[in-house]
Design an enzyme around this catalytic site. Sequence first.
Site, PDB file in Angstrom:
ATOM      1  N   GLU A   1       5.436   5.278 -19.813  1.00 12.67           N
ATOM      2  CA  GLU A   1       4.383   5.079 -20.642  1.00 12.67           C
ATOM      3  C   GLU A   1       4.444   5.869 -21.917  1.00 12.67           C
ATOM      4  O   GLU A   1       3.896   5.569 -22.892  1.00 12.67           O
ATOM      5  CB  GLU A   1       2.920   5.744 -19.571  1.00 12.67           C
ATOM      6  CG  GLU A   1       2.665   4.755 -18.608  1.00 12.67           C
ATOM      7  CD  GLU A   1       3.704   5.290 -17.138  1.00 12.67           C
ATOM      8  OE1 GLU A   1       3.132   5.016 -16.078  1.00 12.67           O
ATOM      9  OE2 GLU A   1       4.391   6.171 -17.340  1.00 12.67           O
ATOM     10  N   GLU A  55       0.664  -1.144  -0.089  1.00 12.95           N
ATOM     11  CA  GLU A  55      -0.055   0.055  -0.064  1.00 12.95           C
ATOM     12  C   GLU A  55       1.044   1.259   0.100  1.00 12.95           C
ATOM     13  O   GLU A  55       0.585   2.269  -0.536  1.00 12.95           O
ATOM     14  CB  GLU A  55      -0.797  -0.002   1.168  1.00 12.95           C
ATOM     15  CG  GLU A  55      -1.758   1.251   1.213  1.00 12.95           C
ATOM     16  CD  GLU A  55      -2.778   1.173   2.386  1.00 12.95           C
ATOM     17  OE1 GLU A  55      -3.450   2.023   2.800  1.00 12.95           O
ATOM     18  OE2 GLU A  55      -3.003   0.169   3.241  1.00 12.95           O
ATOM     19  N   CYS A  79       0.807   8.258 -13.824  1.00 10.49           N
ATOM     20  CA  CYS A  79       0.365   9.754 -13.324  1.00 10.49           C
ATOM     21  C   CYS A  79      -0.372  10.488 -13.979  1.00 10.49           C
ATOM     22  O   CYS A  79      -0.892   9.803 -15.195  1.00 10.49           O
ATOM     23  CB  CYS A  79       1.728  10.506 -13.012  1.00 10.49           C
ATOM     24  SG  CYS A  79       2.363  10.871 -14.783  1.00 10.49           S
TER      25      CYS A  79
END
Length: 252
Positions: free
Chosen positions: A131, A93, A159
């Site tokens: 990306e 997490e 993002c």
Amino acid sequence: MADKGNSLTRRKERKEEVSAELTKDVQKMKDEGERAADNGEVPSAEAAASDAAVASSQDGDLQVEPMELPPFEIIQGDRIDPFAFKFQFKNVEYSSGRNKTFLCYLVDLGNTADGLLKGYLEDEHMGSHAEEAFFIQCIPNYDPSLRYTITWYVSSSPCSACAAKIAEVLKARKNIKLSIFAARLFEWEETEIQAGLKAMHDAGCKLRVMKPLDFSYTWDTFVENEEEPLNLWEDCKENYEYYQEKLADILQ
């Protein structure tokens, strides 16, 4: 993509270290040049340059222009180091220290000579993110007559800036079908991140969190595993369910 600010901090610290090292080196060359002159020797070119640098300072203090370090480049390859995979893809997490994005890709071009393209990209967030770099480096010769079926297995979801660019690409290039399976959701609590995930989804991108079987598949397909099986961490399934629930709430 967590802790992107750490990369900028490390770069600044490194520049200061380099500047300090250069100052010491040039001062050393200056001292050697002065000793050589006292002994009647001809000073070296390095010592002469050192003297010129000192002379340029009005008060005699050495001034060295800081070296501008280049940004980290995108790394492209076939197989990921196993230790890097286990750290970067672990679906915890809180992802402190995981300041890179690893993007494993499969590109099916249909009935073409190129067949199935496979590999991975790795970034340091100083220049292009993985990306964005994918569309430049992995499919540079985009052909609108082909059908691209692309699958990504990424260490964290994009993002907001990358998500917006991905959505633009998918809207402009209707022959690209993209599926993204993410080990973790990057800063999913942020409003702009949620908006980016929705924009990709609305543009036709299939989004899902990586299941335990996805980690094993990625390990077998993209990692230098020396034929060793992946031993999943104890809370892998629990963390997958946690992230998948969050993603479902965002996309609903």
